[in-house]
Design an enzyme around this catalytic site. Structure first.
Site, PDB file in Angstrom:
ATOM      1  N   VAL A  16       0.800  -1.236   0.000  1.00  0.00           N
ATOM      2  CA  VAL A  16       0.000   0.000   0.000  1.00  0.00           C
ATOM      3  C   VAL A  16       0.826   1.275   0.000  1.00  0.00           C
ATOM      4  CG1 VAL A  16      -2.028  -1.012   1.104  1.00  0.00           C
ATOM      5  CG2 VAL A  16      -0.203  -0.050   2.514  1.00  0.00           C
ATOM      6  N   TYR A  17       2.109   1.201   0.291  1.00  0.00           N
ATOM      7  CA  TYR A  17       2.907   2.429   0.366  1.00  0.00           C
ATOM      8  C   TYR A  17       2.962   3.108  -1.001  1.00  0.00           C
ATOM      9  CZ  TYR A  17       4.661   0.875   4.948  1.00  0.00           C
ATOM     10  OH  TYR A  17       4.772   0.466   6.258  1.00  0.00           O
ATOM     11  N   SER A  18       2.410   4.314  -1.045  1.00  0.00           N
ATOM     12  CA  SER A  18       2.367   5.109  -2.275  1.00  0.00           C
ATOM     13  C   SER A  18       1.827   4.300  -3.445  1.00  0.00           C
ATOM     14  CB  SER A  18       3.760   5.681  -2.598  1.00  0.00           C
ATOM     15  OG  SER A  18       4.171   6.575  -1.592  1.00  0.00           O
ATOM     16  N   GLY A  35       1.869   1.204  -4.241  1.00  0.00           N
ATOM     17  CA  GLY A  35       2.761   0.226  -4.853  1.00  0.00           C
ATOM     18  C   GLY A  35       4.059   0.793  -5.379  1.00  0.00           C
TER      19      GLY A  35
END
Length: 326
Positions: free
Chosen positions: A60-62, A64
């Site tokens: 989920v960080y940015s 993908g």
């Protein structure tokens, strides 16, 4: 750099883990303060140059793009057999049904997407990002076991949850002969010590590696109380974590500043040294958006706090609401 085993495994990890939430495309996801690829490269290269071999990201960080950047830079600068890549699954990756959670369908889909973004055949540590209240834990544990047996992950880990939930997951894995969690990525710092009550003793007893997130309380322990940053102004999750105990937390922050001044070192080194000495912490996950952040973290490895200094830092703490599990 010192290397230690991750929990009860034979895998060597550096005493510091570089958290990669700071890297990504600012226009993607909910963190506009992240470093783009050009800005991220020197940070990751510096970490490698100092012997850090442990890198933690999440799908989920940015949206993908953190995985994409980390994968490209590590492929260029690192020996894959020496580094440890960790990523996570749980958060929403697309709209509509089956876009989030820890169902078998979601896990089997998301591991392949993460591997594609990271540009690797396997991750070393595949972690559940939180507890999924809508999926039976038996389904989740069997799916994770199958991911390991398929060679897509070497080990599995968990993140912030209640101790009873973690113990239940460990028991179900053992009962069915499935792969067991080897690590716990939980919330631990001088402003939030509730994990010392049950989770840390449980991890010590079960020989689980502990890799805490936010060891500097999202920077609150490193600066003047009234000072803010571009990130802190827009960090709604950070406000949620610490807003209810601000009056008591301020005293702890002042203690950190006082001891740092006495020692002649930056506050970040004192705050991180406290986490490093806490049993059974393996590798705190450090976030860095400036090279100085990384340098302070590395320098903290040499800071040894006396029992009296630890007591001085800990004395003002009051019980906090249990937060960070969702």
């Amino acid at each position: 750099m010192e290397y230690v085993k991750l929990g009860n495994t034979g895998m060597d990890v550096s005493r510091l883990c570089l958290g990669c939430m700071s890297f990504g495309v600012p226009e993607r996801g909910s963190h506009q303060w992240v470093l783009n690829e050009g800005e991220s490269r020197p940070m990751i290269k510096k970490a490698l140059d100092h012997g850090i071999n442990f890198f933690d990201t999440a799908n989920v960080y940015s949206d993908g793009t953190s995985e994409e950047i980390v994968g490209r830079v590590l492929k260029e600068y690192a020996n894959r057999d020496e580094i440890v890549i960790a990523t996570k699954v749980h958060g929403r990756m697309h709209k509509g049904p089956n876009g989030a959670g820890l169902s078998r369908k979601a896990i089997m889909s998301e591991i392949d997407h993460s591997l594609q973004r990271l540009g690797t055949d396997y991750v070393d540590l595949y972690q559940i990002h939180r507890w999924d209240y809508e999926t039976p834990i038996e389904e989740t544990m069997e799916a994770l076991h199958d991911v390991v047996k398929a060679g897509k992950a070497r080990y599995i880990g968990a993140s912030s949850m209640y101790s009873w939930q973690f113990l239940k997951a460990l028991h179900i894995a053992e009962k069915n002969g499935w792969t067991r969690f080897v690590s716990m990525q939980n919330h631990l710092n001088l402003l939030y010590r509730e994990e010392e009550r049950e989770m840390l003793p449980l991890c010590r007893e079960e020989k689980i590696g502990v890799i805490p997130w936010s060891p500097l309380a999202r920077g609150r322990l490193t600066r003047e109380w009234e000072e803010s940053t571009g990130r802190s102004k827009t960090d709604e999750f950070g406000k949620y974590l610490y807003a209810q105990t601000a009056e008591a937390d301020r005293i702890v922050v002042e203690r950190v500043a006082e001891l740092a001044k006495k020692r002649g070192v930056p506050r970040a080194q004192i705050a991180l040294a406290w986490v490093l000495q806490k049993e059974p912490v393996t590798s705190p996950i450090i976030g860095a958006t400036k090279l100085s952040h990384l340098e302070d973290a590395i320098a903290a490895l040499k800071v040894e706090l006396s029992p009296e200094e630890v007591a001085f830092l800990e004395e003002p703490y009051i019980p906090h609401p249990v937060l960070g599990f969702k």
